[in-house]
Design a protein around this motif. Structure first.
Motif, PDB file in Angstrom:
ATOM      1  N   ASN A  56      23.536 -20.472 -14.798  1.00 25.59           N
ATOM      2  CA  ASN A  56      22.266 -20.353 -15.135  1.00 25.59           C
ATOM      3  C   ASN A  56      21.149 -20.805 -14.419  1.00 25.59           C
ATOM      4  O   ASN A  56      21.127 -21.222 -13.335  1.00 25.59           O
ATOM      5  N   GLN A  57      19.924 -20.550 -14.563  1.00 23.82           N
ATOM      6  CA  GLN A  57      18.641 -20.721 -13.931  1.00 23.82           C
ATOM      7  C   GLN A  57      18.471 -22.155 -13.704  1.00 23.82           C
ATOM      8  O   GLN A  57      17.938 -22.454 -12.677  1.00 23.82           O
ATOM      9  N   ALA A  58      18.524 -23.078 -14.718  1.00 20.21           N
ATOM     10  CA  ALA A  58      18.753 -24.258 -14.511  1.00 20.21           C
ATOM     11  C   ALA A  58      19.342 -24.763 -13.428  1.00 20.21           C
ATOM     12  O   ALA A  58      18.991 -25.664 -12.325  1.00 20.21           O
ATOM     13  N   ASP A  59      20.617 -24.541 -13.303  1.00 16.06           N
ATOM     14  CA  ASP A  59      21.530 -24.483 -12.021  1.00 16.06           C
ATOM     15  C   ASP A  59      20.939 -24.222 -10.723  1.00 16.06           C
ATOM     16  O   ASP A  59      20.904 -24.844  -9.540  1.00 16.06           O
ATOM     17  N   TRP A  60      20.326 -22.890 -10.622  1.00 15.60           N
ATOM     18  CA  TRP A  60      19.890 -22.588  -9.547  1.00 15.60           C
ATOM     19  C   TRP A  60      18.543 -23.339  -9.072  1.00 15.60           C
ATOM     20  O   TRP A  60      18.466 -23.677  -7.877  1.00 15.60           O
ATOM     21  N   ALA A  61      17.781 -23.737 -10.162  1.00 13.89           N
ATOM     22  CA  ALA A  61      16.657 -24.770  -9.778  1.00 13.89           C
ATOM     23  C   ALA A  61      17.109 -25.973  -9.177  1.00 13.89           C
ATOM     24  O   ALA A  61      16.273 -26.252  -8.314  1.00 13.89           O
ATOM     25  N   LYS A  62      18.045 -26.549  -9.534  1.00 17.70           N
ATOM     26  CA  LYS A  62      18.619 -27.662  -8.944  1.00 17.70           C
ATOM     27  C   LYS A  62      19.032 -27.586  -7.535  1.00 17.70           C
ATOM     28  O   LYS A  62      18.820 -28.663  -6.740  1.00 17.70           O
ATOM     29  N   VAL A  63      19.806 -26.217  -7.217  1.00 16.29           N
ATOM     30  CA  VAL A  63      20.151 -26.037  -5.951  1.00 16.29           C
ATOM     31  C   VAL A  63      18.912 -25.829  -5.080  1.00 16.29           C
ATOM     32  O   VAL A  63      18.868 -26.498  -4.038  1.00 16.29           O
ATOM     33  N   LEU A  64      17.746 -25.125  -5.481  1.00 17.06           N
ATOM     34  CA  LEU A  64      16.648 -25.059  -4.706  1.00 17.06           C
ATOM     35  C   LEU A  64      15.814 -26.318  -4.447  1.00 17.06           C
ATOM     36  O   LEU A  64      15.264 -26.471  -3.430  1.00 17.06           O
ATOM     37  N   MET A  65      16.170 -27.176  -5.353  1.00 20.15           N
ATOM     38  CA  MET A  65      15.127 -28.428  -5.008  1.00 20.15           C
ATOM     39  C   MET A  65      15.942 -29.354  -4.148  1.00 20.15           C
ATOM     40  O   MET A  65      15.273 -30.137  -3.484  1.00 20.15           O
ATOM     41  N   GLN A  66      17.344 -29.337  -3.972  1.00 20.57           N
ATOM     42  CA  GLN A  66      18.027 -29.983  -2.729  1.00 20.57           C
ATOM     43  C   GLN A  66      17.525 -29.362  -1.392  1.00 20.57           C
ATOM     44  O   GLN A  66      17.669 -30.074  -0.579  1.00 20.57           O
ATOM     45  N   ILE A  67      17.232 -28.111  -1.433  1.00 18.95           N
ATOM     46  CA  ILE A  67      16.686 -27.512  -0.256  1.00 18.95           C
ATOM     47  C   ILE A  67      15.497 -27.956   0.394  1.00 18.95           C
ATOM     48  O   ILE A  67      15.234 -28.345   1.523  1.00 18.95           O
TER      49      ILE A  67
END
Length: 68
Positions: A56-67
């Protein structure tokens, strides 16, 4: 799997796509910057979703924050 190692599953091009996403670029802007078709962009994005088990979008947000 440790949180820090998640991105190790990705190819250089998949990480590049995530970096562009984290900067807020659109699908067409990213495909232009990466010099790939929209279909190739979609394939990279699907591969990232599968490898990182993004649901979901929350999972995408977590990945983007790692970058960033």
């Amino acid at each position: 799997m440790a949180k820090n190692n998640r991105l190790d599953l990705l190819s250089r091009r998949e990480i590049e796509l995530i970096e562009w996403l984290s900067k807020g670029l659109s699908r067409s802007e990213i495909s232009d910057k990466m010099n790939v078709s929209i279909h190739t962009y979609d394939g990279y994005r699907k591969s990232i979703r599968i490898k990182l088990q993004i649901k979901n979008q929350a999972d995408w947000a977590k990945v983007l924050m790692q970058i960033t």
